[in-house]
Design a protein around this motif. Structure first.
Motif, short mmCIF file in Angstrom:
data_model
loop_
_atom_site.label_atom_id
_atom_site.label_comp_id
_atom_site.label_asym_id
_atom_site.label_seq_id
_atom_site.Cartn_x
_atom_site.Cartn_y
_atom_site.Cartn_z
N ALA A 31 53.15 -35.49 26.84
CA ALA A 31 54.01 -35.45 28.02
C ALA A 31 55.13 -36.48 27.88
CB ALA A 31 53.21 -35.73 29.29
N GLU A 42 56.06 -37.34 35.76
CA GLU A 42 56.01 -36.54 34.56
C GLU A 42 57.12 -35.49 34.62
OE1 GLU A 42 52.14 -34.98 33.62
OE2 GLU A 42 53.01 -33.45 32.33
N LYS A 45 57.91 -29.48 31.46
CA LYS A 45 57.74 -29.14 30.05
C LYS A 45 58.70 -28.03 29.67
CE LYS A 45 53.00 -30.47 29.46
NZ LYS A 45 51.76 -30.18 28.80
#
Length: 72
Positions: A31, A42, A45
């Motif tokens: 991550a 985070e 993606k």
């Protein structure tokens, strides 16, 4: 997501040192994280294939980011 703790002990040069306002993240997961004002987040993606992330900084903070990818 990372976990923020007030005090953490880390090993540096063979000795344990107290670090304030540390964040712990799992090393079991690939991550990318960004830190803004003592908060860890985070990032999204990328999809399949080859990708890149671009972070835009303003006033010494990574405020915006974009994620793109190319699929063959």
């Amino acid at each position: 997501m990372g976990v923020i703790q007030e005090e953490v002990y880390v090993k540096r040069a063979g000795k344990f040192v107290k670090v304030k306002n540390a964040a712990l993240v799992s090393l079991d997961k690939n991550a990318v994280y960004r830190v803004i004002d003592k908060s860890i987040d985070e990032t999204d993606k990328q999809g399949e294939g080859f990708g890149k992330q671009i972070f835009n900084w303003q006033d010494d903070k990574p405020l915006f980011y974009e994620v793109s990818y190319t699929k063959r």
